[in-house]
Design a protein around this motif. Structure first.
Motif, mmCIF file in Angstrom:
data_model
loop_
_atom_site.group_PDB
_atom_site.id
_atom_site.type_symbol
_atom_site.label_atom_id
_atom_site.label_comp_id
_atom_site.label_asym_id
_atom_site.label_seq_id
_atom_site.Cartn_x
_atom_site.Cartn_y
_atom_site.Cartn_z
ATOM 1 N N SER A 127 0.572 -0.759 0.209
ATOM 2 C CA SER A 127 -0.459 0.243 -0.555
ATOM 3 C C SER A 127 1.031 0.980 0.369
ATOM 4 O O SER A 127 2.054 1.133 0.409
ATOM 5 N N ALA A 128 0.148 2.646 -0.540
ATOM 6 C CA ALA A 128 1.151 4.125 -0.409
ATOM 7 C C ALA A 128 1.932 4.044 0.991
ATOM 8 O O ALA A 128 2.499 4.583 1.216
ATOM 9 N N ALA A 129 0.611 3.831 1.996
ATOM 10 C CA ALA A 129 1.328 3.867 3.329
ATOM 11 C C ALA A 129 2.511 2.383 4.292
ATOM 12 O O ALA A 129 3.244 3.157 4.738
ATOM 13 N N ASP A 130 2.444 1.214 2.704
ATOM 14 C CA ASP A 130 3.868 0.582 3.517
ATOM 15 C C ASP A 130 4.835 1.684 3.112
ATOM 16 O O ASP A 130 5.622 1.323 3.773
ATOM 17 N N LEU A 131 4.640 1.279 1.855
ATOM 18 C CA LEU A 131 5.836 2.119 1.171
ATOM 19 C C LEU A 131 6.248 3.681 1.726
ATOM 20 O O LEU A 131 7.237 4.078 2.515
ATOM 21 N N ARG A 132 5.337 4.524 2.074
ATOM 22 C CA ARG A 132 5.721 5.694 2.822
ATOM 23 C C ARG A 132 6.615 5.014 4.371
ATOM 24 O O ARG A 132 7.139 5.752 4.779
ATOM 25 N N ALA A 133 5.666 4.260 5.081
ATOM 26 C CA ALA A 133 6.289 3.117 5.870
ATOM 27 C C ALA A 133 8.165 3.302 6.183
ATOM 28 O O ALA A 133 9.086 3.658 6.541
ATOM 29 N N LEU A 134 8.779 2.527 4.622
ATOM 30 C CA LEU A 134 9.821 2.449 4.731
ATOM 31 C C LEU A 134 10.813 3.969 4.857
ATOM 32 O O LEU A 134 12.217 3.344 5.125
ATOM 33 N N GLU A 135 10.067 5.301 4.463
ATOM 34 C CA GLU A 135 10.806 6.163 3.759
ATOM 35 C C GLU A 135 10.519 6.818 5.650
ATOM 36 O O GLU A 135 11.098 8.382 4.635
ATOM 37 N N SER A 136 10.185 6.430 6.050
ATOM 38 C CA SER A 136 9.874 7.069 7.213
ATOM 39 C C SER A 136 10.689 8.430 7.620
ATOM 40 O O SER A 136 10.228 9.515 8.392
ATOM 41 N N ALA A 137 12.076 7.767 7.726
ATOM 42 C CA ALA A 137 13.295 9.187 8.469
ATOM 43 C C ALA A 137 12.778 10.186 7.862
ATOM 44 O O ALA A 137 13.566 11.464 8.248
ATOM 45 N N LYS A 138 13.204 10.261 5.934
ATOM 46 C CA LYS A 138 12.979 11.307 5.336
ATOM 47 C C LYS A 138 12.085 12.306 5.702
ATOM 48 O O LYS A 138 12.087 13.025 5.712
ATOM 49 N N GLU A 139 10.466 12.026 5.962
ATOM 50 C CA GLU A 139 9.373 12.504 5.893
ATOM 51 C C GLU A 139 9.281 13.364 7.509
ATOM 52 O O GLU A 139 8.963 14.167 6.750
ATOM 53 N N VAL A 140 10.604 13.300 8.202
ATOM 54 C CA VAL A 140 10.159 13.594 9.331
ATOM 55 C C VAL A 140 11.414 14.358 9.327
ATOM 56 O O VAL A 140 11.846 15.441 10.355
ATOM 57 N N ALA A 141 12.584 15.572 8.465
ATOM 58 C CA ALA A 141 13.629 16.290 8.080
ATOM 59 C C ALA A 141 13.141 16.844 9.321
ATOM 60 O O ALA A 141 14.539 17.747 9.463
ATOM 61 N N ASP A 142 12.405 18.189 9.136
ATOM 62 C CA ASP A 142 12.322 19.014 9.815
ATOM 63 C C ASP A 142 12.431 19.692 11.518
ATOM 64 O O ASP A 142 12.043 20.187 11.365
ATOM 65 N N TYR A 143 12.011 18.529 11.622
ATOM 66 C CA TYR A 143 11.853 17.837 13.160
ATOM 67 C C TYR A 143 13.203 18.394 14.059
ATOM 68 O O TYR A 143 14.019 17.499 13.797
ATOM 69 N N GLY A 144 12.379 17.671 15.446
ATOM 70 C CA GLY A 144 13.741 17.587 16.703
ATOM 71 C C GLY A 144 13.748 18.873 17.476
ATOM 72 O O GLY A 144 13.558 19.822 16.520
ATOM 73 N N ILE A 145 14.932 18.629 18.268
ATOM 74 C CA ILE A 145 14.941 19.987 19.159
ATOM 75 C C ILE A 145 16.301 20.389 18.173
ATOM 76 O O ILE A 145 17.013 19.882 18.432
ATOM 77 N N GLU A 146 15.975 21.717 18.796
ATOM 78 C CA GLU A 146 16.865 22.782 18.177
ATOM 79 C C GLU A 146 17.334 23.247 19.555
ATOM 80 O O GLU A 146 16.722 24.148 20.352
ATOM 81 N N ILE A 147 18.782 22.898 20.280
ATOM 82 C CA ILE A 147 19.630 23.407 21.405
ATOM 83 C C ILE A 147 20.450 25.143 20.289
ATOM 84 O O ILE A 147 21.255 24.685 20.656
ATOM 85 N N LEU A 148 20.174 26.224 21.652
ATOM 86 C CA LEU A 148 20.437 27.254 21.045
ATOM 87 C C LEU A 148 22.099 28.057 22.136
ATOM 88 O O LEU A 148 22.674 28.100 21.904
#
Ligand SMILES: [Zn+2]
Length: 795
Positions: A127-148
């Motif tokens: 399924s499309a969701a199955d395929l997206r799950a294989l690439e999940s790390a890329k999908e969340v590229a802008d996230y994570g905490i930035e320690i200033l």
């Protein structure tokens, strides 16, 4: 049927003669595993920090962290900006040179990714969701905490090192025992779309606990701000720094401390949070404030924001002005909050045993109104009532349930599901999942928010203990409640799986194949077996409360739980912990066969004479005797002639007594027919043969059904398996004739195969003969014989 025992050899002889009717058990070789041995070195030894009885030791210590946090929710850019000052108290006996913090938002970070994905594969159809799950790390590229910034008290930068979800901060000076250290961290992160991520990522490990949900129909957001600020890791006596990465599955280890949190956001948002709001007069309207006052003494939930008001607000233009909500929370291990323009807010008090008022509250959108308005706040109050009785009185000033279509817990605030259909009706599943999850997540205030185990290490200690009290709460809420935890029927399918799909409960949460069945369901069912079947309610409830009392606001380990339950319950349960928590064995007790006997009223056993001879050999002079004799030891009997008698120098091997003879008249005394009829005529003897097919030892509960239709329950304690863990037989004497026998009739022991639990009783009994006693032939003793032979016996 106790044989007349006068010597070892005679005993075995008699057993041999009596074998068909004697206790077969006595003849079987022991089949020992180690199911009943003490846990011993499997548990850490008690010490001054943790006592052997399961209570905190005289030198128990734990760290403390206080937080002062200022943050701004940027609802335009979906970003959270924050600055915090952390005061860390070193209450350990060790000097610290560095501190570790948790950066859970990096769960979603592409560059600081820590996702240990489970194995996956390409299937013939994807399924499309199955395929997206294989690439999940890329999908969340802008996230994570930035320690200033990470700065000391005088604004000097502190060296720090980030590894995925953890950060080490180097201390400018070593932090000695008893000292505290204050430092500042400045940060921001982009808030994840919690719902879209859930849809995108099939992997549970990546499940976002906080974020936003967007409602396209009305253009509003619902923010759940959780695990959001850099949080201190736990440093403890049992593991030092807990630096396991957060992968989204096993939860957290956190310190207790006080929080002062200021949240700035658009002034048309309603906020709910851990702790108490210090500035309601500023942030609430006068009408809301009045309703809040009314709610303090209400007996039904009072709507502080009504459905009509919430519906009107969510249609309005977004405000550009801001407001700052100020919250304080004391002695909590974490702080979470929620904000939305969609919220209906209701509240009513729960009064604790000590007369303290706790505000039970709910925040929910119109989508959840039909279920939440009726059930949410009352389910919160029910949870506090029941949990307080089984653990400790609820110590915090509030308990909040927020409808956010998920399930996640934080101190005093939790997020739960429960939306209705558009027409206002709802399914029974939606209603029950709302109530169950509310009870569960509010219940987490106790396990692990107050009775604060290390969740990242032992999932069963919070999820399992909590799911168990959730079950007790649901059972009290409604006798017909469809509970998913607690009853043994909830765990038998899991425990019947092939061993390669199972792990012991004492397994790190990250390493479980079936997280829910293992940590939640198996623990809850096991505790229920302990309570209902093994310990009994009185003993169990007392011990469970004592565990909670001892470890409230402290950090218990599994050993502290096991020991507290045994010590306060006054019962050795090592066999249960060993089987249920350390193994993957299951209960499968089989009733293999039944033999039904009655006494033969007509015939008596034939009288027999049995003579045994035994040669008496000169005893071997063992090493102790030789050495004593060789030394200068003075033997009392040789010193004091008064102590010397006929036997002092009696050496039977040199006399006629060198061959000893004993004669027994077997079946010497028998019953008359009338005596037998009176004593045994009505008795039925049932010998039941059991075997242990699943590995777990358990009490055996037997239900007898008799000819006259009556039934009887008999409970055999687990110790029946002590000498043979694989099989035993036991005889039951009944005045009535049994027609059927069933084991575990109430499904108490999680028996995974009930097909071997029933047995019809044979039509005709076998008969056995009885007698009153054997008799020994009386003989002269050596002294009498010497006298008779004319020898002079010393008077
Ligand atoms: Zn939970």
């Amino acid at each position: 049927m106790k044989p007349f025992v006068f010597s070892r050899s005679t005993y075995s002889f008699l057993l041999f003669v009596l074998a068909p009717f004697a206790l077969i058990q006595a003849q079987q070789p022991g089949v020992h595993g180690n199911k009943f041995e003490q846990l011993g070195t499997m548990l850490p030894p008690g010490n001054t920090y943790r006592s052997q009885d399961g209570s905190p030791g005289p030198e128990y210590w734990q760290q403390r962290a206080d937080y002062d946090i200022d943050c701004t929710l940027d609802t335009e850019n979906l970003r959270l900006n924050g600055e915090e000052s952390i005061t860390y108290y070193n209450q350990s006996p060790n000097t610290l040179r560095y501190l570790w913090l948790q950066l859970d938002e990096n769960q979603h970070s592409a560059k600081n990714n820590n996702q240990y994905f489970d194995p996956n594969s390409i299937d013939p159809v994807m399924s499309a969701a199955d395929l997206r799950a294989l690439e999940s790390a890329k999908e969340v590229a802008d996230y994570g905490i930035e320690i200033l910034e990470v700065k000391g008290e005088n604004d000097e930068p502190l060296r720090h090192f980030i590894d995925a979800t953890i950060m080490r901060v180097e201390l400018p000076e070593p932090l000695a025992p008893g000292q505290k250290f204050t430092f500042k961290v400045k940060w921001f992160y982009n808030i994840v779309d919690r719902v879209k991520l859930i849809e995108t990522l099939k992997v549970f490990a990546n499940y976002p606990r906080g974020g936003y949900e967007y409602f396209p129909e009305d253009g509003n957001y619902l923010f759940t701000i959780t695990q959001w600020y850099p949080r201190m890791c736990v440093y403890s006596d049992f593991e030092g720094w807990q630096t396991n990465q957060f992968t989204g599955q096993a939860e957290f280890a956190l310190n207790f401390g006080n929080f002062l949190v200021k949240m700035t956001l658009p002034d048309d948002y309603m906020v709910g949070a851990t702790g108490e709001c210090l500035n309601y007069p500023v942030v609430l309207s006068s009408t809301q404030l009045e309703r809040w006052e009314q709610a303090q003494t209400a007996t039904e939930p009072v709507e502080i924001v009504t459905l009509a008001e919430a519906k009107a607000l969510e249609q309005k233009e977004n405000s550009t002005a801001t407001k700052t909500w100020i919250y304080r929370a004391e002695n909590v291990r974490d702080f979470a909050w929620t904000a939305s323009r969609k919220f209906v807010w209701d509240a009513m008090p729960h009064i604790t045993e000590a007369g303290k008022r706790v505000m039970c509250m709910s925040y929910y959108g119109k989508e959840a109104y039909p279920i939440y308005n009726r059930y949410s706040t009352k389910a919160v109050a029910q949870t506090l009532r029941t949990y307080s009785r089984y653990s400790i009185p609820y110590p915090y000033p509030s308990a909040i349930s927020v409808e956010a279509a998920n399930g996640m817990e934080y101190p005093m605030i939790c997020f739960n599901p429960g939306r209705a259909e558009k027409d206002g009706t709802y399914t029974p599943q939606a209603k029950h999942s709302a109530i169950s999850v509310i009870i569960h997540e509010v219940g987490h205030n106790y396990f692990p928010m107050i009775i604060n185990s290390d969740e990242r290490q032992w999932t069963w200690m919070d999820e399992g203990l909590n799911s168990f009290v959730q079950y007790l709460t649901e059972m009290e809420f409604d006798n017909n409640y469809p509970s998913g935890f607690g009853a043994t029927s909830t765990i038998t399918d899991y425990m019947a799986l092939p061993k390669e799909y199972l792990e012991p409960l004492m397994t790190n949460g990250e390493n479980l194949i079936d997280f829910g069945s293992n940590a939640y369901t198996k623990t809850a069912a096991g505790l229920n077996i302990l309570r209902e079947t093994i310990m009994g309610r009185e003993r169990f409830d007392y011990a469970y409360r004592e565990y909670c009392r001892r470890w409230a606001f402290k950090h218990p380990t599994p050993a502290d739980f096991f020991r507290s339950m045994e010590d306060a319950g006054g019962m050795d349960l090592d066999w249960f912990w060993r089987g249920w928590f350390y193994s993957t064995d299951a209960t499968d007790i089989s009733l293999d066969s039944i033999q039904w006997y009655k006494v033969d009223l007509e015939t008596n056993p034939r009288r027999e004479e049995h003579t045994m001879t035994q040669k008496v050999e000169e005893p071997f002079l063992d090493i102790t005797r030789r050495r004593n004799r060789a030394s200068d030891m003075e033997f009392t009997v040789e010193q004091d002639e008064e102590l010397q008698d006929f036997y002092t120098n009696y050496k039977p091997w040199e006399t006629v007594d060198s061959v000893q003879e004993t004669t027994t008249y077997l079946y010497d005394q028998t019953f008359t027919e009338a005596e037998k009829e009176e004593r045994y005529g009505g008795k039925n003897y049932y010998q039941l043969f059991f075997s242990n097919k699943g590995g777990l030892v358990m009490p055996v509960i037997i239900e007898w059904t008799f000819e006259d239709g009556t039934t009887e329950i008999e409970r055999i304690p687990v110790q029946i398996w002590r000498k043979n863990e694989e099989a035993f037989s036991r005889v039951f004497v009944k005045d009535k004739v049994a027609t059927a026998i069933r084991i575990d009739p109430f499904k108490e022991t999680a028996d995974i195969d009930e097909s071997n639990n029933n047995w019809p009783v044979r039509e005709m009994p076998s008969r056995f003969q009885v007698f009153k006693a054997h008799k020994m032939k009386e003989k002269l003793n050596p002294m009498q014989r010497a006298k008779k032979d004319g020898k002079v016996i010393k008077p």
